[in-house]
Design a protein around this motif. Structure first.
Motif, PDB file in Angstrom:
ATOM      1  N   LEU A  36      51.517  47.390  36.084  1.00  0.00           N
ATOM      2  CA  LEU A  36      50.193  47.458  35.481  1.00  0.00           C
ATOM      3  C   LEU A  36      49.995  47.339  34.203  1.00  0.00           C
ATOM      4  N   SER A  37      50.992  47.257  33.170  1.00  0.00           N
ATOM      5  CA  SER A  37      50.776  47.086  31.958  1.00  0.00           C
ATOM      6  C   SER A  37      50.377  45.463  31.620  1.00  0.00           C
ATOM      7  N   VAL A  38      50.702  44.739  32.582  1.00  0.00           N
ATOM      8  CA  VAL A  38      50.546  43.250  31.926  1.00  0.00           C
ATOM      9  C   VAL A  38      49.438  42.620  32.907  1.00  0.00           C
ATOM     10  N   LEU A  39      48.477  43.422  33.442  1.00  0.00           N
ATOM     11  CA  LEU A  39      47.208  42.994  34.188  1.00  0.00           C
ATOM     12  C   LEU A  39      46.197  42.726  33.232  1.00  0.00           C
ATOM     13  N   PRO A  40      45.608  41.561  33.313  1.00  0.00           N
ATOM     14  CA  PRO A  40      44.453  41.235  32.801  1.00  0.00           C
ATOM     15  C   PRO A  40      43.147  41.962  33.239  1.00  0.00           C
ATOM     16  N   GLU A  41      42.142  41.792  32.569  1.00  0.00           N
ATOM     17  CA  GLU A  41      41.010  42.346  32.704  1.00  0.00           C
ATOM     18  C   GLU A  41      40.585  42.109  34.537  1.00  0.00           C
ATOM     19  N   LEU A  42      40.363  43.162  35.087  1.00  0.00           N
ATOM     20  CA  LEU A  42      40.198  42.973  36.504  1.00  0.00           C
ATOM     21  C   LEU A  42      38.581  43.002  36.958  1.00  0.00           C
ATOM     22  N   LYS A  43      37.747  43.282  36.105  1.00  0.00           N
ATOM     23  CA  LYS A  43      36.352  43.443  36.493  1.00  0.00           C
ATOM     24  C   LYS A  43      35.809  42.099  36.795  1.00  0.00           C
ATOM     25  N   GLY A  44      35.198  42.050  38.189  1.00  0.00           N
ATOM     26  CA  GLY A  44      34.502  40.827  38.638  1.00  0.00           C
ATOM     27  C   GLY A  44      35.738  39.931  39.140  1.00  0.00           C
ATOM     28  N   LYS A  45      37.056  40.253  39.451  1.00  0.00           N
ATOM     29  CA  LYS A  45      37.973  39.273  39.897  1.00  0.00           C
ATOM     30  C   LYS A  45      38.303  39.509  41.223  1.00  0.00           C
ATOM     31  N   SER A  46      38.625  38.172  41.742  1.00  0.00           N
ATOM     32  CA  SER A  46      39.067  38.305  43.070  1.00  0.00           C
ATOM     33  C   SER A  46      40.585  38.243  43.288  1.00  0.00           C
ATOM     34  N   ILE A  47      41.191  39.271  43.942  1.00  0.00           N
ATOM     35  CA  ILE A  47      42.766  39.418  43.908  1.00  0.00           C
ATOM     36  C   ILE A  47      43.391  39.298  45.257  1.00  0.00           C
ATOM     37  N   LEU A  48      44.667  38.604  45.342  1.00  0.00           N
ATOM     38  CA  LEU A  48      45.495  38.564  46.531  1.00  0.00           C
ATOM     39  C   LEU A  48      46.528  39.228  46.278  1.00  0.00           C
ATOM     40  N   ASP A  49      46.852  40.373  46.975  1.00  0.00           N
ATOM     41  CA  ASP A  49      48.222  41.564  46.875  1.00  0.00           C
ATOM     42  C   ASP A  49      49.161  41.000  47.832  1.00  0.00           C
ATOM     43  N   LEU A  50      50.257  40.250  47.389  1.00  0.00           N
ATOM     44  CA  LEU A  50      51.348  39.937  48.401  1.00  0.00           C
ATOM     45  C   LEU A  50      52.269  40.976  48.832  1.00  0.00           C
ATOM     46  N   GLY A  51      52.441  41.710  50.059  1.00  0.00           N
ATOM     47  CA  GLY A  51      53.174  42.652  50.237  1.00  0.00           C
ATOM     48  C   GLY A  51      52.448  43.844  49.660  1.00  0.00           C
ATOM     49  N   CYS A  52      51.480  44.212  50.448  1.00  0.00           N
ATOM     50  CA  CYS A  52      50.580  45.250  49.680  1.00  0.00           C
ATOM     51  C   CYS A  52      51.045  46.648  49.991  1.00  0.00           C
ATOM     52  N   GLY A  53      51.859  46.716  51.063  1.00  0.00           N
ATOM     53  CA  GLY A  53      52.228  48.112  51.581  1.00  0.00           C
ATOM     54  C   GLY A  53      51.120  48.911  52.070  1.00  0.00           C
ATOM     55  N   PHE A  54      51.168  50.297  51.399  1.00  0.00           N
ATOM     56  CA  PHE A  54      50.183  51.257  51.844  1.00  0.00           C
ATOM     57  C   PHE A  54      48.917  50.886  51.350  1.00  0.00           C
ATOM     58  N   GLY A  55      48.734  49.932  50.326  1.00  0.00           N
ATOM     59  CA  GLY A  55      47.561  49.828  49.973  1.00  0.00           C
ATOM     60  C   GLY A  55      47.031  50.339  48.692  1.00  0.00           C
ATOM     61  N   ASP A  56      47.834  51.077  48.068  1.00  0.00           N
ATOM     62  CA  ASP A  56      47.460  51.713  46.776  1.00  0.00           C
ATOM     63  C   ASP A  56      47.053  51.049  45.834  1.00  0.00           C
ATOM     64  N   HIS A  57      47.660  49.902  45.608  1.00  0.00           N
ATOM     65  CA  HIS A  57      47.225  48.953  44.430  1.00  0.00           C
ATOM     66  C   HIS A  57      46.094  48.518  44.778  1.00  0.00           C
ATOM     67  N   CYS A  58      45.652  47.940  46.159  1.00  0.00           N
ATOM     68  CA  CYS A  58      44.603  47.318  46.403  1.00  0.00           C
ATOM     69  C   CYS A  58      43.349  48.282  45.967  1.00  0.00           C
ATOM     70  N   LYS A  59      43.326  49.451  46.472  1.00  0.00           N
ATOM     71  CA  LYS A  59      42.447  50.481  45.999  1.00  0.00           C
ATOM     72  C   LYS A  59      42.052  50.586  44.356  1.00  0.00           C
ATOM     73  N   ALA A  66      37.646  45.169  40.460  1.00  0.00           N
ATOM     74  CA  ALA A  66      37.711  43.924  41.095  1.00  0.00           C
ATOM     75  C   ALA A  66      36.702  43.713  42.025  1.00  0.00           C
ATOM     76  N   LYS A  67      35.963  42.501  42.328  1.00  0.00           N
ATOM     77  CA  LYS A  67      35.004  42.363  43.236  1.00  0.00           C
ATOM     78  C   LYS A  67      35.456  42.328  44.523  1.00  0.00           C
ATOM     79  N   LYS A  68      36.604  41.644  44.731  1.00  0.00           N
ATOM     80  CA  LYS A  68      37.379  41.510  46.167  1.00  0.00           C
ATOM     81  C   LYS A  68      38.806  41.416  46.089  1.00  0.00           C
ATOM     82  N   VAL A  69      39.284  42.307  47.281  1.00  0.00           N
ATOM     83  CA  VAL A  69      41.006  42.094  47.195  1.00  0.00           C
ATOM     84  C   VAL A  69      41.279  41.893  48.536  1.00  0.00           C
ATOM     85  N   VAL A  70      42.319  41.113  48.741  1.00  0.00           N
ATOM     86  CA  VAL A  70      42.796  40.783  50.110  1.00  0.00           C
ATOM     87  C   VAL A  70      44.187  41.315  49.877  1.00  0.00           C
ATOM     88  N   GLY A  71      44.726  42.097  50.842  1.00  0.00           N
ATOM     89  CA  GLY A  71      46.259  42.641  50.905  1.00  0.00           C
ATOM     90  C   GLY A  71      46.728  42.258  52.303  1.00  0.00           C
TER      91      GLY A  71
END
Length: 261
Positions: A36-59, A66-71
């Motif tokens: 999480l420390s190396v994430l860029p600004e997420l506001k308004g971004k679309s994100i693809l989470d590969l191997g999202c597991g329980f979805g904690d990070h997506c939420k 983030a405007k949209k997340v696909v896990g």
């Protein structure tokens, strides 16, 4: 190509779930904070989470703007919990293996993955697919098991003194890449070992610039509270990489007969 779905094995799933439910584990102490420390600004971004597991990070990404997340995840058991516990109108969950992301017909600002890439056999294809899915100046951020871990193939991982204290990590077959099998809750869990140079060169040849690499180590406060983590100074558990898609570089096929534009 192997598409292992060990997380839908009930014994494995329950064992893994029990570890992640613990308040203190290697993920919460080291891997997740570093990722999480190396994430860029997420506001308004679309994100693809590969191997999202329980979805904690997506939420979490949605909560950070983030405007949209696909896990995506290959495990139906994982996604059942994700839908139940981490749903949002801005999150879509897809049951699919990482090896099939070339079937996704949209682009993203950020592709992120937590501890999943070492289960993928063809790293070169994966990086090519991710490059194609990223918008201009998009980011790839991922964690994986450290190459000093994935190389392990047989024997004891540690040499210990007469008091059972770890003196140093045992290293073998680091330079031999490929499939490894281990026992983790169940037998025959498959992972894939790649050297540092293979990981970095595949990213560079795939059109990415490496912006950050982390090998999380315990600080003094963690050592005082959890002294068993001192062994990470011998052998870090995780590798985190932040890479940016090159604006003016098409994907470079790693075939010797191809060229970069």
């Amino acid at each position: 190509m192997a598409k292992q779905n060990i997380y839908d094995n009930e014994i494995f799933f329950q064992g893994y779930k029990k570890i992640r439910e613990q308040e203190v584990n290697a993920n919460t102490l080291f891997e997740i904070p570093s990722l999480l420390s190396v994430l860029p600004e997420l506001k308004g971004k679309s994100i693809l989470d590969l191997g999202c597991g329980f979805g904690d990070h997506c939420k979490m990404f949605v909560d950070k703007g983030a405007k949209k997340v696909v896990g995506i995840d290959i495990s139906k058991k994982m996604l059942e919990i994700a839908v139940k516990e981490n749903s949002s109108s801005k999150i879509s969950y897809l049951n699919m293996p990482i090896e099939s992301i070339d079937t996704i017909d949209e682009e993203f600002d950020i592709v992120i993955s937590s501890l999943a890439f070492h289960y993928v056999e063809d790293f070169g294809k994966l990086i090519k697919d991710i490059f194609s899915l990223l918008n201009e100046d998009g980011y790839l951020i991922f964690s994986q098991e450290h190459p000093l871990n994935t190389c392990h193939s047989a024997g004891n991982r540690w040499t210990k003194n007469q008091n059972g204290e770890k003196i140093y990590a045992n290293l073998s077959n680091y330079g031999i890449e490929g499939e490894r099998e281990c026992t983790w809750f169940v037998d025959h869990v498959k992972k894939y070992h790649r050297t540092f140079s293979s990981i970095i060169n595949t990213l560079i040849e795939g059109g990415f610039t490496i912006e950050k690499m982390l090998e999380p180590l315990p600080d003094e406060a963690i050592i005082q509270r959890y002294p068993e983590n001192y062994d990470l100074f011998h052998k870090p558990d995780f590798l985190i990489i932040k890479a940016k898609k090159n604006r003016d570089k098409d994907f470079c096929n790693t075939n010797l007969n191809s060229s970069c534009v």
